[in-house]
Design an enzyme around this catalytic site. Structure first.
Site, short mmCIF file in Angstrom:
data_model
loop_
_atom_site.label_atom_id
_atom_site.label_comp_id
_atom_site.label_asym_id
_atom_site.label_seq_id
_atom_site.Cartn_x
_atom_site.Cartn_y
_atom_site.Cartn_z
CB CYS A 167 4.69 -23.73 -8.74
SG CYS A 167 5.38 -22.65 -7.47
CG HIS B 181 0.67 -0.28 -0.28
ND1 HIS B 181 1.24 0.78 0.40
CD2 HIS B 181 0.51 0.15 -1.56
CE1 HIS B 181 1.40 1.80 -0.44
NE2 HIS B 181 0.96 1.45 -1.62
#
Ligand code: BJW
Length: 301
Positions: free
Chosen positions: A188, A123
């Site tokens: 970004c 995880h």
């Protein structure tokens, strides 16, 4: 027939076991002071921890979710690996055919020096940072900043001696952390940074899943250790029945031994130890750890 909890009988099985798989969960780190997800430890302020660990919660209130993760990063950084983490790490060093799958994101197994080639972090990690923009793919590994950013300073405070942390008191109002105060991605420049963990509905790392599948299907599995997990989350929990299909006996280490025995569909020949993992694992793995000590390597309980 009730599940076996005889340590000597387990040692006999361990001595004749070569390929060993482990599935670990939050209970492994409970003795290091880190809360579990379900049961008594499973609430943060008044929020169910499993509901905060979702993209839906993050989209609704990223500041709140980041405070939850900022607090857990702080706790994990202050915690130290316990004897259970160290026993599993020592087993990995003594037996190259041992693979440990952990659902924990606290990095305590890594800090116990568990060889990375024998540890799969299903995880993710609290200390990896990802971008929320789909397709951006930016990831920063091993970010230990505490606080993660100035707006999350409240999550990295320590309580005054003998008092509980105001942040954890649902009746204590906390300053809302606005989206604008959270870091965005350098690449970004649009997506919010988020913890590099796997939330419900998100895919686990494909390379890691392939590696686990290859390991499972390569040969018979002798033993599967199921340590400190409620075994309710998939695909992680599915590895228990898969290991059984490949011949493994199952051994659970969990104070809620009866619930666990039910979840793992215990069968004759399996073992169930209803104890704290940090106390139980060094005792259970003693034959393998003794071998390490005899060869001059160290294992500190
Ligand atoms: C002690 C102790 C002591 C106390 N010593 N023990 C098949 C069937 C049904 C559903 C699904 C399925 N396959 C997939 C799903 C959906 C979903 C799922 O599993 N849902 C279930 C609720 C049914 N799974 C997913 O979405 C997964 N992704 C996926 O499958 O992708 C493919 C896909 C995507 C989209 C469409 C279709 C397919 C992702 C699962 C991600 C789980 N993420 C979290 C949060 C991680 C980030 C974070 O940490 O914040 O992972 S949720 C949470 O649960 C966390 C944990 O790793 C995980 C497991 O919890 P764990 O570790 O077992 O903790 P607890 O608290 O539950 O138990 C602790 C235990 O310790 C207890 O038993 C105590 O008794 C014990 N204990 N003290 C030893 N001292």
């Amino acid at each position: 027939m009730p599940p076996h909890n005889d340590v000597e009988a387990f040692h006999e099985v361990l001595r004749s076991s070569r390929r060993i798989l482990a599935l670990c969960g939050a209970g492994l780190s409970a003795s290091s002071g880190l809360p579990t997800f379900r049961g008594v430890g499973g609430y943060w302020r008044s929020h169910d921890a499993t509901k905060l660990a979702t993209m839906r919660a993050f989209m609704t209130d990223p500041g709140l979710v980041w405070l939850f993760y900022g607090y857990r990063r702080h706790l994990a950084l202050r915690a130290t690996p316990n004897a259970g983490h160290r026993a599993l790490a020592a087993l990995a060093k003594a037996n190259s055919d041992f693979l440990c799958l952990t659902q924990n994101v606290d990095d305590l197994s890594q800090r116990a020096d568990h060889p990375s080639s024998q540890l799969c972090t299903l995880h993710g990690s609290l200390f990896d940072i990802k971008c929320t923009t789909e397709g951006c793919g930016w990831i920063e590994k091993g970010n230990m900043n505490d606080p993660f950013c100035p707006a999350l300073a409240a999550a990295s405070e320590d309580p005054p001696k003998g008092k509980s942390l105001p942040l954890l008191d649902p009746y204590h109002r906390i300053k809302h952390v606005a989206e604008e105060e959270l870091p965005r991605f350098p690449q970004c420049k649009t997506g919010l940074q988020r913890p590099g963990v796997v939330w419900f509905g998100e895919e686990l790392d494909t390379d890691m899943i392939n590696r686990i599948n290859d390991w499972i299907t390569a040969d018979k599995i002798d033993l599967m250790l199921v340590v400190g997990t409620s075994a309710q989350v998939y695909p992680a929990a599915g590895y228990i029945s898969r290991a059984r299909l490949h011949g493994a006996r199952i051994v659970t280490v969990n104070p809620e031994a009866e619930d666990e025995a039910e979840l793992c569909k215990m069968q004759p020949g399996d073992f169930a130890f209803g104890e704290d993992a940090a106390e139980c694992l060094p005792k259970l793995l003693e034959p393998a750890l003794g071998k390490l000590q005899r060869s001059g390597e160290e294992f500190h309980e």
